[in-house]
Design a protein around this motif. Structure first.
Motif, short mmCIF file in Angstrom:
data_model
loop_
_atom_site.label_atom_id
_atom_site.label_comp_id
_atom_site.label_asym_id
_atom_site.label_seq_id
_atom_site.Cartn_x
_atom_site.Cartn_y
_atom_site.Cartn_z
N LEU A 47 -6.70 -18.32 -10.20
CA LEU A 47 -6.88 -18.89 -11.53
C LEU A 47 -8.35 -19.04 -11.89
N SER A 48 -9.18 -19.41 -10.92
CA SER A 48 -10.58 -19.74 -11.21
C SER A 48 -11.55 -18.58 -11.04
N LEU A 49 -11.26 -17.64 -10.13
CA LEU A 49 -12.23 -16.60 -9.80
C LEU A 49 -11.79 -15.18 -10.16
N VAL A 50 -10.49 -14.97 -10.33
CA VAL A 50 -10.01 -13.61 -10.63
C VAL A 50 -9.72 -13.44 -12.11
N LEU A 51 -8.99 -14.40 -12.70
CA LEU A 51 -8.60 -14.27 -14.11
C LEU A 51 -9.78 -14.12 -15.06
N PRO A 52 -10.94 -14.79 -14.85
CA PRO A 52 -12.05 -14.62 -15.79
C PRO A 52 -12.52 -13.17 -15.94
N THR A 53 -12.27 -12.35 -14.92
CA THR A 53 -12.69 -10.94 -14.99
C THR A 53 -11.84 -10.17 -16.00
N PHE A 54 -10.63 -10.65 -16.27
CA PHE A 54 -9.69 -9.89 -17.10
C PHE A 54 -9.42 -10.51 -18.46
N PRO A 105 -17.23 -11.53 -17.51
CA PRO A 105 -16.30 -12.29 -16.66
C PRO A 105 -16.45 -13.80 -16.86
N GLU A 106 -16.17 -14.25 -18.10
CA GLU A 106 -16.32 -15.67 -18.43
C GLU A 106 -15.04 -16.19 -19.07
N VAL A 109 -20.61 -17.70 -15.38
CA VAL A 109 -19.88 -16.53 -14.90
C VAL A 109 -19.05 -16.92 -13.69
N LEU A 110 -17.72 -16.81 -13.81
CA LEU A 110 -16.83 -17.18 -12.72
C LEU A 110 -16.06 -15.99 -12.14
N GLY A 111 -15.92 -14.91 -12.91
CA GLY A 111 -15.11 -13.78 -12.48
C GLY A 111 -15.75 -12.99 -11.35
N LEU A 112 -14.94 -12.62 -10.36
CA LEU A 112 -15.42 -11.82 -9.24
C LEU A 112 -15.47 -10.35 -9.62
N GLY A 113 -16.31 -9.62 -8.89
CA GLY A 113 -16.34 -8.18 -9.04
C GLY A 113 -15.19 -7.53 -8.28
N ALA A 114 -15.04 -6.23 -8.43
CA ALA A 114 -13.91 -5.51 -7.84
C ALA A 114 -13.91 -5.62 -6.31
N THR A 115 -15.07 -5.48 -5.69
CA THR A 115 -15.15 -5.52 -4.23
C THR A 115 -14.69 -6.86 -3.68
#
Length: 366
Positions: A148-155, A162-163, A317-323
């Motif tokens: 919820l906190s680190l993956v969803l912001p990317t999408f 990624p915010e 910025v909370l969203g993680l990158g793909a790696t």
């Protein structure tokens, strides 16, 4: 002889936190020469060992799982204060500070600490045994909070990059607090037995017979000294971070390595405490510390930075990158397969350590 050793231990574990606090006041916000950095590093190491000692005293008094909860929450609260302070300083790199710190904590705890404890316990005792009901509940909470906190912001699409939008960030913060509160209630009230160590035959260990519990006064003193030692650990780690950053840049490494090193320093008390429990065949206590720290790191950091963003300028910025998302997904899958049987061999510990090594390698060579 034994009494003399106890008096000596009580003396240095009391003096070192006080020394760390004094040194922190004298060095805060200043450029430190190499000799002072060496002194700070020695005191920092002593403060880590003192924190572990006082955490064990408190844990022995209040019992599990309260003991591991005290250490996890204490470290995380101070870590959150440090993150917010650094974000308030501003700078281009502050926008990703919360994300990088939280993700580093998740990888260190769920792969580094878990892997080491499973490896140590299984090599020493044949297999590492723990309660899959409690550990599975903790892992599910960590996975949900991280997603919820680190993956969803990317999408999400409400804001570019990624915010989260303001409404989304509010929802993530409230969800984190609610889930963490529900877990703590489950761990300490309704289903406390799920988080207690178990024997080889699956029986819950409710008492420790190896020593008499400390008095309430001793526990209160240790709790205060634990807080003081942890303030010293986090503050002195920040004090030596410019030297670490200079060394990282001189070595030509990626700046994310600095965050990893600082996170490792901050999580040292929990790492040592978890390893000691694993050596005593109390793997459930080790997993409580590891997964509880990951959960507290997300559940307390996200609401704190959400509140701080009301007055802090710049993006969050909370969203993680793909790696990193791949590493997180693999960690959740592997951890789930580790937890289900309720026992682990050196293989499971090695798998988690390889994942942690992959995270470190990608931090150095992204």
């Amino acid at each position: 002889m034994i009494a003399r050793r106890r008096r000596l231990a009580a003396r240095w574990t009391t003096q070192v936190p006080l020394l760390a606090a004094v040194l922190l006041v004298l060095t805060w916000g200043r450029d430190l020469p190499v000799a002072i950095v060496a002194l700070v590093s020695l005191v920092l190491a002593g403060a880590v060992l003192a924190a572990v000692h006082h955490a064990e005293v408190v844990a022995h008094r209040v019992g599990e799982p309260f003991g591991s909860l005290v250490l996890a929450v204490a470290v995380t609260i101070i870590e959150v204060a440090l993150i917010v302070t650094l974000m308030a300083d501003g700078g281009d790199k502050s926008s990703t500070l919360a994300r990088d710190t939280v993700f580093a904590a998740v990888m260190i705890t769920c792969n580094g600490i878990v892997g080491l404890c499973l490896l140590v316990a299984s090599l020493r005792h044949g297999t590492a045994v723990f309660n899959p009901e409690g550990t599975g509940a903790a892992l599910a909470t960590v996975a949900t909070l991280a997603t919820l906190s680190l993956v969803l912001p990317t999408f999400t699409t409400s804001k570019p990059g990624p915010e989260f939008s303001t409404v989304q960030l509010t929802f993530a913060a409230l969800s984190s607090l609610i889930l963490y509160g529900l877990f703590v209630t489950t761990q300490t009230v309704r289903h406390r037995d799920y988080f207690l160590p178990i024997t080889r035959h699956g029986e819950v260990i409710t008492t420790e017979e190896h020593a008499e519990a400390p008095t309430a006064r001793t526990a209160r003193i240790s709790l205060a000294l634990l807080g003081l030692a942890l303030v010293g650990v986090v503050g002195l780690a920040k004090g030596v971070s410019p030297t670490i950053e200079s060394a990282v840049e001189a070595a030509g490494l990626h700046h994310a390595v600095v965050g990893v090193i600082i996170a490792l320093l901050v999580l040292l008390p929990e790492t040592i405490a978890a390893l000691r429990s694993a050596r005593r065949d109390r793997v459930q206590t080790s997993l409580n510390l590891a997964l509880g720290s990951a959960m507290a790191s997300i559940g307390l950091t996200i609401p704190a930075v959400a509140l701080a963003s009301l007055w802090l300028s710049g993006p969050l910025v909370l969203g993680l990158g793909a790696t990193h998302m791949v590493l997180l997904a693999l960690t959740v899958v592997v951890a789930s397969l580790t937890v289900v049987p309720g026992r682990a061999t050196p293989l499971q510990g090695g798998v988690h350590l390889v994942l942690f090594a992959a995270y470190l390698e990608l931090a150095i060579n992204p």
